[in-house]
Design an enzyme around this catalytic site. Structure first.
Site, short mmCIF file in Angstrom:
data_model
loop_
_atom_site.label_atom_id
_atom_site.label_comp_id
_atom_site.label_asym_id
_atom_site.label_seq_id
_atom_site.Cartn_x
_atom_site.Cartn_y
_atom_site.Cartn_z
N CYS A 150 0.83 -1.21 0.00
CA CYS A 150 0.00 0.00 0.00
C CYS A 150 0.86 1.26 0.00
CB CYS A 150 -0.93 0.00 1.21
SG CYS A 150 -2.27 -1.21 1.08
N CYS B 220 13.65 7.44 -7.35
CA CYS B 220 12.21 7.20 -7.14
C CYS B 220 11.87 7.72 -5.75
CB CYS B 220 11.88 5.70 -7.30
SG CYS B 220 12.72 4.63 -6.11
#
Length: 391
Positions: free
Chosen positions: A195, A349
């Protein structure tokens, strides 16, 4: 206990007032409320799923609730983990959950297990509870919870969530299927994003957690039709519910011991491969990247492999967005080739994992070597520019 001696259980004057709406339901009534008071439920995890189900189990009058968790409350939890509050950020989740439960139901016995669930402690923790509710978010713990429930003959009320979708069922109940009938083998590590990587609608765990609480109460009361043998699939975007039939696998392996579930799910092997890849990959710290940016050097290209919605949240100056999915499908590889034009490649990232993966693909598919930004934009925010939002 699922079959208590109801004559030995007494409701107090406060119980009659508190549970009056239960008592007038024929399916619950006086005996049913006594069953709830005599019951014990263990919840593994106090995160997105554990939060709503613990609140409703306490409110329903469960007499004894156990909680297994070892994490602390983070501000990013508050979007969905409604049992915790702002004042608990940085403090143990398990204690936050206990205080909230006792505020709802001061007569509930709350047992705390502030530890990581393992093959060494699971059977000892589970053995004294009637129902086990799985509120975890990783495959090793799900298999561990399942196998411990099978060995002890405990119902396992299962739920999982991701992005806008959730699922729920009841495992190991009345000769029904268990988790290994749904997932005989774990997926390869990293195939299913967490998540934290993929996101989750904050309301979604409320829906699935309440379904888990409902199934738990039905099991204790012995009423209605449970989800045993049925996998309930929920899509919040479409507001649809679907069902899939689940059946026990007649040739599934016998579960007679708890194993190393990290090993079973391939996590040590994946970590070793990742470390090997990292060892052969050049890295740059965010401080070194800042020095490079400040120097005005123009012999490099900095790419950001996060998703476009993450790009909108925060950016490192000078970066060019080339999302990892585009690199995986090949279109991003061509874009990187065009951008490079003889320059060095640097990639980042959120935290360094996806950019390392992107660089591995670029090397394999196009022979492009690159440098990974250690810690990603999270480290940039923490160590270089605090004005960049963390998420």
């Amino acid at each position: 206990m699922l079959n208590p001696n109801l004559d030995e259980i007494q409701l107090t004057k406060d119980d009659y007032e508190r549970y009056s709406r239960h008592l007038i339901l024929p399916e619950v009534g006086l005996d049913g409320q006594k069953r709830l008071k005599a019951a014990s439920v263990l919840c593994v995890g106090t995160g997105g799923l554990g939060s709503p189900l613990l609140l409703y189990l306490a409110a329903a009058g469960i007499g004894r609730i156990g909680i297994v968790d070892f994490d602390v409350v983070d501000s990013s939890n508050l979007q969905r983990q409604v049992i915790h509050g702002t004042s608990w950020v940085g403090k143990p989740k398990i204690q936050s959950a206990r205080d909230r439960i006792l505020e709802i139901n001061p007569y509930c016995q709350v047992d705390l297990y502030e530890t990581r669930l393992s093959s060494e402690n699971a059977l000892n923790i589970f053995k004294d509870y009637d129902v086990i509710v799985d509120g975890t978010d990783n495959f090793p713990t799900r298999y561990l919870v399942n196998d411990a429930c099978v060995m002890l003959g405990k119902p396992n009320v299962y739920g999982s969530i991701f992005r806008f979708e959730g699922q729920a069922t009841v495992f190991n109940y009345q000769d029904g299927p268990n988790y290994r009938d749904l997932y005989p083998e774990p997926p390869p590590p990293g195939l299913v994003p967490s998540c934290a990587e993929g996101g989750v609608l904050g309301i979604l765990p409320g829906v699935i957690g309440v379904i888990q609480a409902t199934e738990t109460v039905k099991i204790i009361l012995g009423v209605g039709k449970t989800l045993s043998g049925r996998l309930l699939l929920y899509n919040a975007l479409d507001m649809t519910f679907r069902e899939l039939k689940l059946r026990p696998n007649p040739v599934r392996p016998v579960i007679d011991r708890l194993i190393d579930y990290e090993e079973f799910c391939g996590i040590p092997q994946a970590k070793a491969a990742e470390e090997k890849e990292k060892a052969s990959m050049q890295e740059i710290t965010v401080q070194e990247l800042k020095q490079l940016l400040d120097s005005g050097a123009d012999d490099y290209v900095l790419i950001d492999v996060r998703n476009p919605n993450e790009w909108e949240i925060a950016k490192i100056p000078g970066a060019v967005l080339v999302p990892l999915p585009d690199i995986e499908n090949g279109s991003g590889v061509e874009k990187v080739k065009e951008l490079l034009n003889g320059h060095k490649l640097i990639a980042h990232c959120k935290m360094g994992g996806r950019s390392a993966k992107a660089l591995g693909i670029l090397k394999e598919k196009a022979g492009i070597e690159g440098i990974n930004v250690k810690g990603g934009i999270t480290a940039w925010s923490q160590e270089v520019d605090p004005s960049v939002p963390q998420y």
